[in-house]
Write a protein that holds these residues in place. Structure first.
Motif, mmCIF file in Angstrom:
data_model
loop_
_atom_site.group_PDB
_atom_site.id
_atom_site.type_symbol
_atom_site.label_atom_id
_atom_site.label_comp_id
_atom_site.label_asym_id
_atom_site.label_seq_id
_atom_site.Cartn_x
_atom_site.Cartn_y
_atom_site.Cartn_z
ATOM 1 N N SER A 6 11.783 38.077 35.929
ATOM 2 C CA SER A 6 13.178 38.055 36.364
ATOM 3 C C SER A 6 13.569 36.747 37.053
ATOM 4 O O SER A 6 14.728 36.573 37.425
ATOM 5 C CB SER A 6 13.457 39.228 37.305
ATOM 6 O OG SER A 6 12.621 39.131 38.463
ATOM 7 N N ARG A 7 12.598 35.840 37.205
ATOM 8 C CA ARG A 7 12.881 34.574 37.889
ATOM 9 C C ARG A 7 12.748 33.413 36.910
ATOM 10 O O ARG A 7 11.900 33.429 36.026
ATOM 11 C CB ARG A 7 11.916 34.371 39.078
ATOM 12 C CG ARG A 7 12.109 35.394 40.189
ATOM 13 C CD ARG A 7 11.084 35.207 41.294
ATOM 14 N NE ARG A 7 11.303 33.991 42.048
ATOM 15 C CZ ARG A 7 11.908 33.938 43.238
ATOM 16 N NH1 ARG A 7 12.357 35.053 43.799
ATOM 17 N NH2 ARG A 7 12.058 32.797 43.866
ATOM 18 N N THR A 8 13.573 32.401 37.112
ATOM 19 C CA THR A 8 13.516 31.218 36.264
ATOM 20 C C THR A 8 12.247 30.421 36.554
ATOM 21 O O THR A 8 11.508 30.724 37.501
ATOM 22 C CB THR A 8 14.726 30.312 36.521
ATOM 23 O OG1 THR A 8 14.663 29.830 37.877
ATOM 24 C CG2 THR A 8 16.034 31.046 36.285
ATOM 25 N N VAL A 9 12.009 29.391 35.742
ATOM 26 C CA VAL A 9 10.886 28.492 35.972
ATOM 27 C C VAL A 9 10.940 27.937 37.389
ATOM 28 O O VAL A 9 9.948 27.966 38.135
ATOM 29 C CB VAL A 9 10.900 27.348 34.932
ATOM 30 C CG1 VAL A 9 9.950 26.229 35.351
ATOM 31 C CG2 VAL A 9 10.524 27.874 33.550
ATOM 32 N N ARG A 11 13.741 24.005 33.814
ATOM 33 C CA ARG A 11 13.818 24.602 35.149
ATOM 34 C C ARG A 11 14.608 25.910 35.164
ATOM 35 O O ARG A 11 14.331 26.807 35.965
ATOM 36 C CB ARG A 11 14.416 23.623 36.159
ATOM 37 C CG ARG A 11 15.769 23.067 35.799
ATOM 38 C CD ARG A 11 16.404 22.364 36.986
ATOM 39 N NE ARG A 11 16.812 23.331 37.988
ATOM 40 C CZ ARG A 11 16.952 23.046 39.279
ATOM 41 N NH1 ARG A 11 16.666 21.832 39.715
ATOM 42 N NH2 ARG A 11 17.360 23.956 40.135
ATOM 43 N N ASP A 12 15.625 26.052 34.298
ATOM 44 C CA ASP A 12 16.476 27.242 34.322
ATOM 45 C C ASP A 12 16.116 28.263 33.234
ATOM 46 O O ASP A 12 16.837 29.238 33.040
ATOM 47 C CB ASP A 12 17.944 26.829 34.169
ATOM 48 C CG ASP A 12 18.417 25.971 35.335
ATOM 49 O OD1 ASP A 12 18.002 26.246 36.481
ATOM 50 O OD2 ASP A 12 19.174 25.003 35.104
ATOM 51 N N ARG A 13 15.017 28.034 32.548
ATOM 52 C CA ARG A 13 14.557 28.988 31.535
ATOM 53 C C ARG A 13 13.787 30.134 32.200
ATOM 54 O O ARG A 13 13.252 29.996 33.305
ATOM 55 C CB ARG A 13 13.658 28.293 30.516
ATOM 56 C CG ARG A 13 14.338 27.173 29.743
ATOM 57 C CD ARG A 13 15.343 27.703 28.744
ATOM 58 N NE ARG A 13 15.926 26.635 27.938
ATOM 59 C CZ ARG A 13 15.403 26.182 26.818
ATOM 60 N NH1 ARG A 13 14.264 26.690 26.361
ATOM 61 N NH2 ARG A 13 15.998 25.218 26.135
ATOM 62 N N TYR A 14 13.688 31.245 31.476
ATOM 63 C CA TYR A 14 12.919 32.392 31.943
ATOM 64 C C TYR A 14 11.588 32.460 31.182
ATOM 65 O O TYR A 14 11.475 31.915 30.076
ATOM 66 C CB TYR A 14 13.717 33.685 31.754
ATOM 67 C CG TYR A 14 14.871 33.809 32.710
ATOM 68 C CD1 TYR A 14 14.709 34.451 33.943
ATOM 69 C CD2 TYR A 14 16.114 33.265 32.397
ATOM 70 C CE1 TYR A 14 15.762 34.551 34.841
ATOM 71 C CE2 TYR A 14 17.182 33.361 33.286
ATOM 72 C CZ TYR A 14 16.998 33.997 34.507
ATOM 73 O OH TYR A 14 18.035 34.083 35.401
#
Length: 353
Positions: free
Chosen positions: A98-101, A136-139
């Motif tokens: 549930s958190r991004t990179v 950075r904003d990928r899951y």
């Protein structure tokens, strides 16, 4: 940097069964800034050994110190502080879906109470270091296995540890991705001076980046040393079995099936010649042919580099008189090369692999 002294770990048997001795009197020293490999088959105790470093498993007996701190003497806040200096990466990544990179890497810093500005100052350079600045904003579900492991590495580095523990960190990856992760670990070791302890069951992983290695079996260390020395002159049968397929010492089945221990009437001896270090460049084959009148039929061989030093194995059928073959063996030994008579084959054997 890491010292094991008389470390034992005994687990209670399941359902009242007999106890399991996972570690049995481990004495081991791992130097600051080195990449140290620990290899063994399943059940050898290697994962238990790495887990006693940060007290995920407390030893039944003995002591483990990291940078002069006795880990077993710590508890509560003291142990939490000590663990911040010990990063760890795992085979299955352990990322939060549930958190991004960015947020996965930031998690340990959030738990430590750092401000957002402090977290950003640490996380962004780490993402660049592991090659994920654009992710950075990928899951996690959007990442490849290698990218997930890079996130795990960045997260482990977020607390600026002195030690990085790698528990089968490449086992779930394909060979090409494994190579890229190992090169990243070597780069991190060089740039940050980090001590890396790497657990694996694959000798090719040890060969790729480790400086020294310990081989485990049944909870004990059966062999240890510089990677080059262990690869080129393994002493224990288990070590030899690990090494053989990696360095080309393992004979092709078509050849091993035809070898016999005793001389064959009209047959020839099969020799395995090992080249290493500066002696790897010796033109031994041409010298043996000229000096002793032997015809050398090459049956199998491989040349490689271990820790940037050349190493090679060549298996040849020596065609010639028995006394000439014996003189050739003496000549090889006198030139600081290793030679072993593997057996004998009929004279009509042709190259097999």
């Amino acid at each position: 940097m890491i010292e094991f002294q008389g470390v034992e770990k005994v687990f209670s048997g399941r359902g009242g069964g007999p106890e399991v001795r996972a570690l049995d009197g481990i004495d081991l020293s791992i130097g600051r800034g080195e990449i140290f490999g620990i290899i063994g088959r399943s059940g050898a105790g290697k994962s238990t050994l790495i887990r006693v470093v940060n007290m995920l498993e407390r030893p039944t007996a003995g002591s483990v110190s990291v940078d002069g701190v006795d880990m077993a003497a710590l508890d509560g806040a003291g142990l939490r502080d000590a663990r911040r200096a010990i990063g760890m990466i795992f085979q299955h990544f352990n990322l939060l879906s549930s958190r991004t990179v960015y947020d996965n890497v930031a998690l340990p810093l959030e738990l430590a109470g750092l401000r957002k500005s402090e977290i950003k100052a640490k996380v962004e350079p780490l993402l660049e270091l592991v090659g994920l600045g654009d992710k950075r904003d990928r899951y996690p579900a959007e990442l490849s296995g290698g990218q997930k492991q890079r996130v795990g590495i960045a997260r482990a580095l977020s607390s600026e540890p002195k030690v990085l523990l790698c528990d089968e960190a490449t086992s779930a990856l394909d060979p090409e991705t494994t190579t890229s992760i190992l090169r990243l670990l070597a780069d991190i070791n060089a740039k940050l001076g980090l001590t890396i302890v790497l657990i694996t069951h694959e000798m090719a992983v040890i060969k790729e980046i480790c400086h020294r290695v310990a081989v485990m079996e049944s909870g004990t260390i059966i062999e240890r040393g510089d990677v080059f020395d262990v690869f080129t002159a393994p002493r224990h049968a288990t070590t030899r079995s690990f090494v053989s397929s990696v360095v080309g010492a393992e004979l092709p089945e078509t050849l091993s099936e035809r070898l016999v221990a005793e001389p064959v009437a009209g047959g020839n001896a099969v020799l395995r010649i090992t080249f290493k270090g500066a002696m790897a460049n010796t033109p031994i084959i041409s010298q043996l042919t000229r000096r002793f009148g032997l015809d050398l039929n090459i049956l199998h061989g491989r040349i490689d580099h271990i820790q940037d030093a050349p190493f090679g194995v060549l298996v040849v059928e020596a065609v010639g008189a028995a006394d000439a073959v014996q003189s050739a063996i003496s000549f090889i030994n006198a030139n600081n090369l290793s030679v072993e008579v593997l057996g004998h084959v009929p004279a009509n054997l042709r190259a097999a692999g």
